[in-house]
Design a protein around this motif. Structure first.
Motif: not given
Length: 105
Positions: A70-91
């Protein structure tokens, strides 16, 4: 859409990408992807990295183990339209393990 097996088509895209992610398990002629030898990588401040994930048999065994335990990945989803926010979140170091971009167009 670009035919990645056409060196001229790839050459026309030279310098347009910050990141290329290759997830295929086949041999590739990398030269057209970089459109330059190692010197072009250095001058362009580019890098190349790789990762071995194992054979398909090993991956299936790993997935079976994950299912049983019962192992599952921890995943955060961002819509492609928010790619800049996703990259800021990552950075900013706020990403927890994996960020996945979902097409919303």
């Amino acid at each position: 859409m670009v035919n990645s097996r056409d060196p001229q088509a790839l050459g026309a895209l030279a310098g347009q990408f910050d990141l290329i992610i290759n997830t295929v398990a086949v041999g590739l002629d990398w030269q057209p992807y970089f459109s330059a030898p190692a010197f072009g990588l250095i001058v362009g401040d580019r890098s190349l990295s790789g990762s071995s994930t194992g054979s398909p048999v090993q991956l299936r065994a790993l997935l079976k183990l994950a299912t049983r335990a019962d192992i599952a990945p921890v995943v955060e989803y961002f819509p492609m339209s928010q790619i800049n926010q996703a990259l800021d979140h990552l950075r900013a170091g706020k990403a927890h393990y994996r960020i996945v971009l979902k097409a919303d167009f």
